[in-house]
Design a protein around this motif. Structure first.
Motif: not given
Ligand code: TRP
Ligand code: ZN
Length: 885
Positions: A122, A124, A263, A265, A267, A300-301, A304, A322-323, A379, A384, A835
């Protein structure tokens, strides 16, 4: 935390372009549970005068650094806990950095980690720096090649982004696979997955005739739960082609389901990693809500890939680029797949119950935050969901076609780039030859705007004057551009819902004109008056149709007007909104009398509206269900606090008990008849009508469950075991019972689903949200249960997340035990997964809403957290901001 080690705040205004770019990255992973070796070969090009190269890196063991083939000595670079710094005067050069990481003990679930024995990543927002040293920021775009080496018996499957270009066996018994991603990307979109996973395969033919292989990777035991996710993916791909002309750009699209995920999912390019919760479903194990969640998260994914991956963010302050946009797109998708009216109402409910409070609390931030301490904390519902509302404003102002033109220009201009929210706005503006600069205010203004409206009818001149005023947090700010979609309906009972005719002055036609769902008034100053001419009567105002802007509305109208709108407004949103307002007024009155020990009541106006909606045979079943549902507790809290009332949670709990029971008593026979009419369960089917009928049936059941004579109905539905939607609804309806049969049902459920984590989460959730007088004892038992694991975020959210958010009686118990318990759990969790800990601590941020006694206790727990040593940045940011430090 000692002041000297206080984490530092990052500001948008400090953004500087990159001094170096990375043309290509060549990664080799030698997988091993506790000692994975990462070799990272990067080709750099210097782009400025500065020769200092600072690579981000955390939780890494550095093994070696090589520049242009020569190994560097430790004296050639500086190494800290967060960075590797080198002097690089060369125009271009190659660096090879070797690091060692420990996936097995990575419980933060950021970077490379293990879940159910498999490897996954992971990255992001800033997780890539936990894998190797890198310029870990989204404007650093590069070509990635990834070679994965591992023992085949443990890692049958080796996956990364892009296309598989080579695979084979090594002499030492290991095998390898090399993946090449033909699209430049920021490192937050990097992914690697390895393990013994099974695959479900299908394919999609794009509208330009290419075949895309679709692969869903899951654990063997879950192979029978993949159909819905695969179907959702194909629907998403088709929809994006039809609605926006966007076609997928690789030959393979892979989705991997993992059990431990922070979280929903992620992308990652060509290789999405999903929380199992948003992939796995079959009717026996997943509810309608779960099925809908899967469809929308898969979409959603997938979406993206264009909004996020092909065009990405310049920096993390642009996250809503993007979100917000992708949430808007998945909302539109779900609306088209199911019911637009129902989807809109459900989204508004969520916005109001979660985003509005966030925006009124200490973590309030604009959709483009101006600073952060820990990016993962941003986030948010604001970035969002409010972000999606702001994107929707463009579509409301420009129309669907105008919006699509803006999207086309956006991709033409920015494909392959890392851009800003201004770039998006300019594309929308230029494609429609319209000045949209005022929209910028929506990006930088925090807090929920309030629009106050008053009207005056002059029967002499036959004019209706509407006066609009906008404030945020009680003050006038820079004015926002607020589209108000409205209509004026006849107030004659003989002409129910008839739209009145009127005209506007020539000069007003630019700011007030007919639109899809009514008239659109572009309210763009702090205060404006709009005069409607040639209007026959002082009609009823149907305002903010379709929730045309994310604002609070203050419009004093009569109960008659509200009841009329609640019974027959042709706009589903306003109709629902009006009955909610009647419910809310009734709830607020009752909270006030309950606090003074006086008797509560069910208001005549609310009863009238309920009755009309219950009996209206032409009303969509899901809308009927929503109409008879009371507003969420958190929305009531939000309303009470806007009135300056501090909350005694015991009164609120008592009021809901009273209201539900009274509604059940008043409408027992109607509810029972509706319940029967919705029918006995047949074979489960996922579709608009079937979902609506289960939703209404279970809403009726939930009311009927409050009546002793109807308890049998609840047990009967449980014992039918028809599908999880109905089973879960029955268990949920039993929650307030204190019977052996309830205990037996819970035990049965546990025995049946013990080995299915996602279903077991429901079992934990039901009990964590049980508002009995022993709620705190119960939740303490739950965290001691052998199936409770602090390392699994879904389980933690099912117990601790649910307790803090939904268990008013437990969390807010006057003894303060609930507060003390949750704070202790946050401390434990913070050491394991910061987190997730930062999400669990969130209910404390709302401390100022509650009565003084509770405020004091909540604040004391925040202080306790603040004073504990070694708080993560994540929890530190939330706690310190809550205490205003
Ligand atoms: N970009 C992801 C979404 O589709 C969000 C996300 C997934 C995320 N895992 C994460 C953000 C971990 C921060 C940390 O919205
Ligand atoms: Zn997203």
């Amino acid at each position: 935390m000692m002041p000297s080690e206080q984490p530092k705040e990052i500001f948008l205004k400090d953004y500087l372009p990159l001094d170096f770019k990375i043309d290509s990255v060549d990664l080799t992973f030698e997988l091993n549970a506790s000692e994975t070796l990462v070799t990272n070969r990067m080709k750099f090009v210097r782009q400025s005068e500065s020769t200092l190269l600072k690579l981000d890196g955390e939780h890494l063991e550095l093994l070696s650094v090589e520049k242009d083939g020569k190994e560097l000595k430790p004296s050639d670079y500086q190494l800290s806990a967060h960075a590797l710094v080198l002097n690089c005067p060369e125009e271009s050069f190659e660096l090879v950095v070797r690091t060692k990481v420990d996936p097995e003990s990575n419980t933060r679930l950021e970077g490379l980690y293990r879940s159910s024995g498999n490897y996954c990543t992971q990255c992001e927002a800033e997780g890539f720096r936990n894998i190797t040293y890198y310029l870990d920021r989204p404007d650093c775009l590069s070509y990635f090649t990834t070679k994965i080496i591992a023992y085949p018996h443990e890692n049958k499957v080796l996956l990364s982004n892009g296309n598989l270009v080579e695979f084979g066996d090594l002499e030492d018994g290991r095998h390898f696979a090399t993946w090449e991603d033909p699209h430049k990307k920021p490192c937050y979109l990097f992914a690697l997955v390895a393990g013994n996973l099974e695959v479900v395969e299908d394919h999609f033919e794009t509208k330009d005739g290419r075949r895309v292989d679709l692969r869903l990777y899951v654990q063997a035991k879950n192979l029978d739960k993949c159909d819905h996710a695969m179907a959702s993916l194909k629907k998403s791909m088709k929809w994006d082609e039809d609605r926006f002309g966007l076609i997928y750009d690789l030959d393979v699209y892979m989705i991997v389901a993992v059990d431990d995920f922070n979280m929903g999912a992620m992308e990652n390019k060509g290789l999405n990693v999903f929380n199992s919760k948003f992939v796995l479903a079959k009717p026996e194990t997943a509810t309608d809500v779960d099925f809908e969640g899967i469809e929308s998260v898969i979409a959603h994914e997938y979406f993206h890939n264009w909004t996020g991956n092909r065009v990405t963010c310049r920096d993390w302050f642009q996250l809503t680029l993007k979100e917000g946009l992708t949430v808007f797109r998945d909302q539109e998708f779900t609306a088209d797949m199911l019911s637009p009216a129902v989807k809109r109402i459900e989204d508004v409910k969520r916005l109001r119950s979660v985003q509005f409070p966030e925006d009124a609390g200490p973590m309030s931030h604009p959709i483009q935050p101006q600073s952060y301490i820990e990016m993962n904390n941003f986030y948010t519902m604001t970035v969002y969901e409010k972000g999606a509302e702001v994107v929707r404003l463009y579509q409301t102002l420009l129309g669907k076609d105008g919006f699509r033109k803006g999207m086309v220009l956006y991709f033409n201009r920015f494909d392959g780039q890392a851009v800003t929210v201004e770039d998006f706005r300019n594309a929308m503006a230029d494609a429609n030859q319209r000045d949209l600069s005022q929209m910028h205010q929506w990006y930088i203004q925090s807090g929920t705007p309030k629009v106050t409206i008053s009207k005056h009818y002059d029967s002499e001149s036959k004019t209706l004057s509407l006066t609009f005023d906008q404030t945020v947090n009680g003050k006038h700010h820079h004015p926002l551009l607020i589209p108000v979609v409205f209509n004026v309906l006849s107030a004659d009972s003989s002409q129910q819902g008839k739209e009145l005719l009127f005209s506007v002055d020539e000069a007003d036609k630019v700011r007030c004109y007919p639109a899809d769902a009514g008239w659109l008034f572009e309210f763009s100053e702090l205060s404006e008056t709009l005069v409607l001419h040639n209007i026959e009567q002082d009609g009823y105002l149907s305002l903010f149709r379709g929730f045309s802007a994310p604002v609070l509305v203050d419009y004093e109208c009569t109960k008659d007007e509200l009841v009329a709108l609640a019974c027959y407004d042709s706009d589903s949103f306003v109709r629902w909104e009006s009955i909610q307002t009647l419910a809310l007024e009734n709830l607020v009155d009752n909270v006030e009398v309950a606090g003074n020990g006086l008797p509560m009541h069910l208001s005549d106006a609310y009863v009238k509206a309920l009755e009309a909606n219950l009996l209206d045979e032409s009303l969509d079943l899901a809308l009927k269900s929503l109409a008879i549902t009371l507003p969420d507790e958190s929305y009531l809290l939000e309303t009470l606090s806007n009135k300056g009332l501090l909350i005694d949670t015991d009164s609120v709990v008592a009021v809901y008990d009273y209201m539900k029971k009274s509604i059940a008593e008043s409408f027992e026979s109607v509810l029972r008849a509706l319940y029967e009419k919705m029918g006995q369960p047949e074979v489960y089917h996922y579709g608009k009508e079937a979902i609506a009928s289960r939703m209404l049936k279970n809403r009726c059941l939930n009311y009927l469950a409050k009546l002793h004579e109807q308890e049998e109905l609840v047990y009967r539905q449980f014992s039918l075991q028809s599908n999880m939607t109905d089973v879960f609804a029955a268990l949920d309806a039993m929650k307030p019972y204190n019977t052996n049969q309830k205990e037996a049902s819970l035990a049965d459920f546990y025995n049946q689903w013990q080995t299915d984590d996602l279903v077991l989460d429901k079992w934990f959730m039901l009990q964590a949200s049980d508002q009995s007088d022993k709620a705190v004892e119960q939740v303490k038992r739950l965290v001691e249960h052998p199936d409770f694991h602090y390392t699994n975020p879904n389980r933690v959210r099912s117990v601790l997340g649910v307790f803090g958010r939904l268990n008013m009686r437990g969390f807010h118990h006057v003894s303060g035990e609930g507060y003390e318990f949750l704070a202790s759990e946050v401390l434990k969790l913070d050491k394991i997964n910061p987190q997730v800990a930062a999400r669990i601590v969130a209910p404390f941020t709302q401390w100022k809403l509650y009565d003084m006694k509770r405020q004091t206790m909540m604040k004391a727990q925040l202080e306790r957290l603040m004073n504990s040593s070694q708080l993560s940045k994540d929890v530190f940011e939330i706690v310190s901001k809550s205490l205003n430090k």
